[in-house]
Design a protein around this motif. Structure first.
Motif, PDB file in Angstrom:
ATOM      1  N   MET A   1       0.857  -1.173   0.000  1.00 38.71           N
ATOM      2  CA  MET A   1       0.000   0.000   0.000  1.00 38.71           C
ATOM      3  C   MET A   1       0.900   1.232   0.000  1.00 38.71           C
ATOM      4  O   MET A   1       1.998   1.196   0.515  1.00 38.71           O
ATOM      5  CB  MET A   1      -0.886  -0.046   1.240  1.00 38.71           C
ATOM      6  N   ASN A   2       0.388   2.324  -0.541  1.00 42.20           N
ATOM      7  CA  ASN A   2       1.159   3.567  -0.623  1.00 42.20           C
ATOM      8  C   ASN A   2       0.612   4.646   0.296  1.00 42.20           C
ATOM      9  O   ASN A   2      -0.582   4.673   0.604  1.00 42.20           O
ATOM     10  CB  ASN A   2       1.152   4.107  -2.052  1.00 42.20           C
ATOM     11  N   CYS A   3       1.505   5.547   0.666  1.00 37.37           N
ATOM     12  CA  CYS A   3       1.121   6.741   1.413  1.00 37.37           C
ATOM     13  C   CYS A   3       0.279   7.622   0.492  1.00 37.37           C
ATOM     14  O   CYS A   3       0.608   7.798  -0.688  1.00 37.37           O
ATOM     15  CB  CYS A   3       2.379   7.481   1.863  1.00 37.37           C
ATOM     16  N   LEU A   4      -0.780   8.178   1.031  1.00 37.91           N
ATOM     17  CA  LEU A   4      -1.664   9.038   0.231  1.00 37.91           C
ATOM     18  C   LEU A   4      -1.122  10.460   0.115  1.00 37.91           C
ATOM     19  O   LEU A   4      -1.665  11.270  -0.628  1.00 37.91           O
ATOM     20  CB  LEU A   4      -3.055   9.048   0.858  1.00 37.91           C
ATOM     21  N   ILE A   5      -0.037  10.743   0.827  1.00 40.11           N
ATOM     22  CA  ILE A   5       0.567  12.075   0.774  1.00 40.11           C
ATOM     23  C   ILE A   5       1.811  12.072  -0.111  1.00 40.11           C
ATOM     24  O   ILE A   5       1.912  12.841  -1.052  1.00 40.11           O
ATOM     25  CB  ILE A   5       0.905  12.573   2.193  1.00 40.11           C
ATOM     26  N   CYS A   6       2.770  11.182   0.193  1.00 38.56           N
ATOM     27  CA  CYS A   6       4.045  11.200  -0.534  1.00 38.56           C
ATOM     28  C   CYS A   6       4.220  10.025  -1.499  1.00 38.56           C
ATOM     29  O   CYS A   6       5.208   9.970  -2.226  1.00 38.56           O
ATOM     30  CB  CYS A   6       5.207  11.248   0.449  1.00 38.56           C
ATOM     31  N   VAL A   7       3.306   9.068  -1.494  1.00 44.32           N
ATOM     32  CA  VAL A   7       3.265   7.909  -2.384  1.00 44.32           C
ATOM     33  C   VAL A   7       4.365   6.877  -2.076  1.00 44.32           C
ATOM     34  O   VAL A   7       4.569   5.948  -2.824  1.00 44.32           O
ATOM     35  CB  VAL A   7       3.282   8.320  -3.882  1.00 44.32           C
ATOM     36  N   SER A   8       5.078   7.023  -0.968  1.00 40.04           N
ATOM     37  CA  SER A   8       6.036   6.005  -0.546  1.00 40.04           C
ATOM     38  C   SER A   8       5.279   4.794  -0.010  1.00 40.04           C
ATOM     39  O   SER A   8       4.080   4.864   0.235  1.00 40.04           O
ATOM     40  CB  SER A   8       6.941   6.551   0.559  1.00 40.04           C
ATOM     41  N   THR A   9       5.985   3.719   0.221  1.00 39.25           N
ATOM     42  CA  THR A   9       5.373   2.535   0.802  1.00 39.25           C
ATOM     43  C   THR A   9       4.907   2.846   2.218  1.00 39.25           C
ATOM     44  O   THR A   9       5.644   3.442   3.001  1.00 39.25           O
ATOM     45  CB  THR A   9       6.378   1.366   0.833  1.00 39.25           C
ATOM     46  N   ALA A  10       3.673   2.482   2.526  1.00 40.42           N
ATOM     47  CA  ALA A  10       3.089   2.754   3.841  1.00 40.42           C
ATOM     48  C   ALA A  10       2.175   1.600   4.232  1.00 40.42           C
ATOM     49  O   ALA A  10       1.662   0.874   3.379  1.00 40.42           O
ATOM     50  CB  ALA A  10       2.305   4.064   3.823  1.00 40.42           C
ATOM     51  N   GLU A  11       1.983   1.462   5.524  1.00 43.25           N
ATOM     52  CA  GLU A  11       1.079   0.442   6.044  1.00 43.25           C
ATOM     53  C   GLU A  11      -0.343   0.995   6.049  1.00 43.25           C
ATOM     54  O   GLU A  11      -0.584   2.115   6.495  1.00 43.25           O
ATOM     55  CB  GLU A  11       1.490   0.097   7.475  1.00 43.25           C
ATOM     56  N   ARG A  12      -1.276   0.197   5.543  1.00 43.50           N
ATOM     57  CA  ARG A  12      -2.692   0.577   5.606  1.00 43.50           C
ATOM     58  C   ARG A  12      -3.250   0.069   6.929  1.00 43.50           C
ATOM     59  O   ARG A  12      -3.084  -1.098   7.270  1.00 43.50           O
ATOM     60  CB  ARG A  12      -3.471  -0.029   4.453  1.00 43.50           C
ATOM     61  N   ILE A  13      -3.895   0.948   7.668  1.00 47.70           N
ATOM     62  CA  ILE A  13      -4.470   0.615   8.963  1.00 47.70           C
ATOM     63  C   ILE A  13      -5.984   0.567   8.809  1.00 47.70           C
ATOM     64  O   ILE A  13      -6.584   1.489   8.257  1.00 47.70           O
ATOM     65  CB  ILE A  13      -4.113   1.699  10.022  1.00 47.70           C
ATOM     66  N   LYS A  14      -6.596  -0.522   9.297  1.00 47.42           N
ATOM     67  CA  LYS A  14      -8.060  -0.599   9.264  1.00 47.42           C
ATOM     68  C   LYS A  14      -8.631   0.400  10.251  1.00 47.42           C
ATOM     69  O   LYS A  14      -8.166   0.508  11.377  1.00 47.42           O
ATOM     70  CB  LYS A  14      -8.532  -2.004   9.632  1.00 47.42           C
ATOM     71  N   CYS A  15      -9.644   1.113   9.810  1.00 47.78           N
ATOM     72  CA  CYS A  15     -10.319   2.052  10.701  1.00 47.78           C
ATOM     73  C   CYS A  15     -11.803   2.086  10.334  1.00 47.78           C
ATOM     74  O   CYS A  15     -12.185   1.729   9.227  1.00 47.78           O
ATOM     75  CB  CYS A  15      -9.704   3.439  10.639  1.00 47.78           C
ATOM     76  N   HIS A  16     -12.611   2.517  11.287  1.00 46.35           N
ATOM     77  CA  HIS A  16     -14.057   2.583  11.077  1.00 46.35           C
ATOM     78  C   HIS A  16     -14.443   3.960  10.558  1.00 46.35           C
ATOM     79  O   HIS A  16     -13.778   4.952  10.844  1.00 46.35           O
ATOM     80  CB  HIS A  16     -14.793   2.293  12.387  1.00 46.35           C
ATOM     81  N   GLY A  17     -15.499   3.999   9.813  1.00 48.33           N
ATOM     82  CA  GLY A  17     -15.999   5.269   9.310  1.00 48.33           C
ATOM     83  C   GLY A  17     -15.463   5.583   7.930  1.00 48.33           C
ATOM     84  O   GLY A  17     -14.765   4.782   7.309  1.00 48.33           O
ATOM     85  N   PRO A  18     -15.756   6.779   7.458  1.00 48.22           N
ATOM     86  CA  PRO A  18     -15.397   7.167   6.093  1.00 48.22           C
ATOM     87  C   PRO A  18     -13.958   7.707   6.002  1.00 48.22           C
ATOM     88  O   PRO A  18     -13.716   8.862   5.656  1.00 48.22           O
ATOM     89  CB  PRO A  18     -16.419   8.267   5.773  1.00 48.22           C
ATOM     90  N   ASP A  48       1.006  19.011  -1.427  1.00 48.21           N
ATOM     91  CA  ASP A  48       2.285  19.665  -1.235  1.00 48.21           C
ATOM     92  C   ASP A  48       2.908  18.915  -0.056  1.00 48.21           C
ATOM     93  O   ASP A  48       2.546  19.151   1.103  1.00 48.21           O
ATOM     94  CB  ASP A  48       2.078  21.140  -0.917  1.00 48.21           C
ATOM     95  N   VAL A  49       3.794  17.984  -0.327  1.00 47.98           N
ATOM     96  CA  VAL A  49       4.277  17.021   0.664  1.00 47.98           C
ATOM     97  C   VAL A  49       4.907  17.708   1.867  1.00 47.98           C
ATOM     98  O   VAL A  49       4.576  17.393   3.017  1.00 47.98           O
ATOM     99  CB  VAL A  49       5.246  16.000   0.026  1.00 47.98           C
TER     100      VAL A  49
END
Length: 77
Positions: A1-18, A48-49
């Motif tokens: 999964m990628n970071c939504l800010i810098c596009v580097s590799t990142a861990e996706r964390i499950k969370c509730h809600g939108p 803007d990272v």
């Protein structure tokens, strides 16, 4: 999964809600509203990272996991 800010590799964390939650080695842990993720995709916008990382650090003074909503996004002009 990628970071939504810098596009580097990142861990996706499950969370509730939108929300999408990520833990990036560079940007740290944060949540982004689904509304903002869709808007970024629809408009082809990117963050803007450096400004977004600074904003996240400032938010961590008050909360452990900052949440970015559409009106808070620091985008490249």
């Amino acid at each position: 999964m990628n970071c939504l800010i810098c596009v580097s590799t990142a861990e996706r964390i499950k969370c509730h809600g939108p929300w999408e939650e990520r833990n990036c080695p560079e940007c740290g842990r944060y949540r982004i509203s689904d509304e903002l993720v869709l808007a970024l995709m629809d408009l082809g916008q990117i963050f803007d990272v450096s400004r977004m990382r600074e904003w996240l650090e400032n938010q961590r003074v008050d909360v452990a996991i900052p949440s970015i909503e559409i009106h808070q996004a620091l985008l490249v002009p």
